[in-house]
Design a protein around this motif. Sequence first.
Motif, PDB file in Angstrom:
ATOM      1  N   ALA A 239       0.828  -1.210   0.000  1.00  0.00           N
ATOM      2  CA  ALA A 239       0.000   0.000   0.000  1.00  0.00           C
ATOM      3  C   ALA A 239       0.863   1.261   0.000  1.00  0.00           C
ATOM      4  N   PHE A 240       1.986   1.213   0.726  1.00  0.00           N
ATOM      5  CA  PHE A 240       2.877   2.368   0.809  1.00  0.00           C
ATOM      6  C   PHE A 240       3.442   2.703  -0.577  1.00  0.00           C
ATOM      7  N   ILE A 241       3.855   1.672  -1.302  1.00  0.00           N
ATOM      8  CA  ILE A 241       4.437   1.891  -2.627  1.00  0.00           C
ATOM      9  C   ILE A 241       3.366   2.353  -3.619  1.00  0.00           C
ATOM     10  N   SER A 242       2.155   1.837  -3.487  1.00  0.00           N
ATOM     11  CA  SER A 242       1.061   2.299  -4.355  1.00  0.00           C
ATOM     12  C   SER A 242       0.801   3.788  -4.151  1.00  0.00           C
ATOM     13  N   ALA A 243       0.845   4.229  -2.886  1.00  0.00           N
ATOM     14  CA  ALA A 243       0.664   5.653  -2.592  1.00  0.00           C
ATOM     15  C   ALA A 243       1.838   6.466  -3.122  1.00  0.00           C
ATOM     16  N   ASP A 244       3.026   5.876  -3.071  1.00  0.00           N
ATOM     17  CA  ASP A 244       4.215   6.526  -3.609  1.00  0.00           C
ATOM     18  C   ASP A 244       4.057   6.766  -5.116  1.00  0.00           C
ATOM     19  N   MET A 245       3.569   5.750  -5.820  1.00  0.00           N
ATOM     20  CA  MET A 245       3.330   5.878  -7.261  1.00  0.00           C
ATOM     21  C   MET A 245       2.287   6.954  -7.547  1.00  0.00           C
ATOM     22  N   LYS A 246       1.252   6.979  -6.725  1.00  0.00           N
ATOM     23  CA  LYS A 246       0.191   7.978  -6.888  1.00  0.00           C
ATOM     24  C   LYS A 246       0.756   9.385  -6.740  1.00  0.00           C
ATOM     25  N   PHE A 247       1.640   9.586  -5.774  1.00  0.00           N
ATOM     26  CA  PHE A 247       2.256  10.889  -5.534  1.00  0.00           C
ATOM     27  C   PHE A 247       3.006  11.368  -6.775  1.00  0.00           C
ATOM     28  N   HIS A 248       3.832  10.512  -7.333  1.00  0.00           N
ATOM     29  CA  HIS A 248       4.646  10.904  -8.488  1.00  0.00           C
ATOM     30  C   HIS A 248       3.790  11.110  -9.735  1.00  0.00           C
ATOM     31  N   THR A 249       2.753  10.296  -9.887  1.00  0.00           N
ATOM     32  CA  THR A 249       1.863  10.474 -11.039  1.00  0.00           C
ATOM     33  C   THR A 249       1.066  11.773 -10.916  1.00  0.00           C
ATOM     34  N   GLN A 250       0.703  12.143  -9.684  1.00  0.00           N
ATOM     35  CA  GLN A 250       0.002  13.417  -9.475  1.00  0.00           C
ATOM     36  C   GLN A 250       0.879  14.597  -9.863  1.00  0.00           C
ATOM     37  N   ILE A 251       2.169  14.497  -9.597  1.00  0.00           N
ATOM     38  CA  ILE A 251       3.083  15.564 -10.002  1.00  0.00           C
ATOM     39  C   ILE A 251       3.093  15.688 -11.522  1.00  0.00           C
ATOM     40  N   ALA A 252       3.132  14.548 -12.207  1.00  0.00           N
ATOM     41  CA  ALA A 252       3.099  14.574 -13.671  1.00  0.00           C
ATOM     42  C   ALA A 252       1.787  15.162 -14.180  1.00  0.00           C
ATOM     43  N   ALA A 253       0.689  14.890 -13.479  1.00  0.00           N
ATOM     44  CA  ALA A 253      -0.634  15.351 -13.916  1.00  0.00           C
ATOM     45  C   ALA A 253      -0.780  16.872 -13.830  1.00  0.00           C
ATOM     46  N   ILE A 254       0.001  17.514 -12.972  1.00  0.00           N
ATOM     47  CA  ILE A 254      -0.080  18.967 -12.835  1.00  0.00           C
ATOM     48  C   ILE A 254       0.263  19.653 -14.158  1.00  0.00           C
ATOM     49  N   SER A 255       1.050  18.986 -14.991  1.00  0.00           N
ATOM     50  CA  SER A 255       1.428  19.541 -16.294  1.00  0.00           C
ATOM     51  C   SER A 255       0.216  19.737 -17.204  1.00  0.00           C
ATOM     52  N   GLY A 256      -0.840  18.943 -16.974  1.00  0.00           N
ATOM     53  CA  GLY A 256      -1.998  18.980 -17.848  1.00  0.00           C
ATOM     54  C   GLY A 256      -1.816  18.175 -19.116  1.00  0.00           C
ATOM     55  N   ASN A 257      -0.692  17.445 -19.211  1.00  0.00           N
ATOM     56  CA  ASN A 257      -0.377  16.664 -20.409  1.00  0.00           C
ATOM     57  C   ASN A 257      -0.621  15.174 -20.128  1.00  0.00           C
ATOM     58  N   PRO A 258      -1.636  14.564 -20.758  1.00  0.00           N
ATOM     59  CA  PRO A 258      -1.949  13.160 -20.462  1.00  0.00           C
ATOM     60  C   PRO A 258      -0.851  12.184 -20.878  1.00  0.00           C
ATOM     61  N   ILE A 259      -0.010  12.575 -21.817  1.00  0.00           N
ATOM     62  CA  ILE A 259       1.097  11.704 -22.217  1.00  0.00           C
ATOM     63  C   ILE A 259       2.104  11.590 -21.077  1.00  0.00           C
ATOM     64  N   TYR A 260       2.366  12.695 -20.387  1.00  0.00           N
ATOM     65  CA  TYR A 260       3.274  12.651 -19.239  1.00  0.00           C
ATOM     66  C   TYR A 260       2.736  11.717 -18.163  1.00  0.00           C
ATOM     67  N   VAL A 261       1.433  11.796 -17.925  1.00  0.00           N
ATOM     68  CA  VAL A 261       0.814  10.938 -16.908  1.00  0.00           C
ATOM     69  C   VAL A 261       0.943   9.470 -17.305  1.00  0.00           C
ATOM     70  N   ALA A 262       0.695   9.175 -18.571  1.00  0.00           N
ATOM     71  CA  ALA A 262       0.778   7.788 -19.054  1.00  0.00           C
ATOM     72  C   ALA A 262       2.202   7.252 -18.947  1.00  0.00           C
ATOM     73  N   VAL A 263       3.183   8.080 -19.295  1.00  0.00           N
ATOM     74  CA  VAL A 263       4.589   7.670 -19.204  1.00  0.00           C
ATOM     75  C   VAL A 263       4.982   7.443 -17.744  1.00  0.00           C
ATOM     76  N   SER A 264       4.531   8.339 -16.871  1.00  0.00           N
ATOM     77  CA  SER A 264       4.822   8.197 -15.444  1.00  0.00           C
ATOM     78  C   SER A 264       4.266   6.890 -14.902  1.00  0.00           C
ATOM     79  N   GLU A 265       2.995   6.607 -15.199  1.00  0.00           N
ATOM     80  CA  GLU A 265       2.361   5.376 -14.720  1.00  0.00           C
ATOM     81  C   GLU A 265       3.074   4.142 -15.266  1.00  0.00           C
ATOM     82  N   ALA A 266       3.473   4.208 -16.537  1.00  0.00           N
ATOM     83  CA  ALA A 266       4.133   3.052 -17.152  1.00  0.00           C
ATOM     84  C   ALA A 266       5.473   2.762 -16.481  1.00  0.00           C
ATOM     85  N   MET A 267       6.310   3.780 -16.343  1.00  0.00           N
ATOM     86  CA  MET A 267       7.630   3.565 -15.748  1.00  0.00           C
ATOM     87  C   MET A 267       7.521   3.082 -14.307  1.00  0.00           C
TER      88      MET A 267
END
Length: 237
Positions: free
Chosen positions: A148-176
């Motif tokens: 659960a801790f690591i899942s929340a960690d992933m969510k944190f980093h993906t949220q940072i990518a989402a601030i850009s407003g660019n869905p490609i950044y979010v998709a790349v973040s989630e994939a990596m």
Amino acid sequence: MNRSEPIVRRKLSDEVFLRLKRLITSGELQPGDDMPSERELMERFEVGRPAIREAMQALSNMGLVAISHGERAKVLQLTAKSIIKQVDGAAKIILSSSKDTLEHLKNARIFFERGMVREAAEKATAEDVQRLRATVAEQRSFRGDSEAFISADMKFHTQIAAISGNPIYVAVSEAMLGWLKEYHTEMLIWTGKEKFTLTEHEEIIGRIEQKDADGAEKAMIKHLERSRALYVMNSGS
């Protein structure tokens, strides 16, 4: 010209796949539409059920349709996430068998996240900062539960990518992050490291809130350089 260039006949399922894909890409079938039934397709193309099922599975693998047992397949909306997801299978095979590729992925992630956190520092609203703080609070409650801790960690980093407003950044973040988590995280070595992660996340948020792009980037690099050692090859790889 003596070189032999035989024409290879396509499998029936490949031909069915191309025709079905054309129905979707041409707009004849729209996102949300039901695909024709297997029987309808068998009659339309005059082929057997196996060819239809193979073609439908190929469409599903591409993220073009969703297959549900007992229901008609539905046409999906193509998104950056669904497109990038198409490389998941190959990426996981490569990563699970190559330490060099893992190191390349770690380096790519740091390069990517440096840019994302700078973008976040420039664009973040008060609501964005509040969401990041809520995620860190959620992550804090998961101490002792590595999954659960690591899942929340992933969510944190993906949220940072989402601030850009660019869905490609979010998709790349989630994939990596997904590739790292599934193939290279030894959950036990996170135990006892949670406090460092939480402190570093809070520092990153503080820099984002202050619109300090340079400080946010430095904080992110420090965080990822420390945590990169937590991603290791699984013993079974």
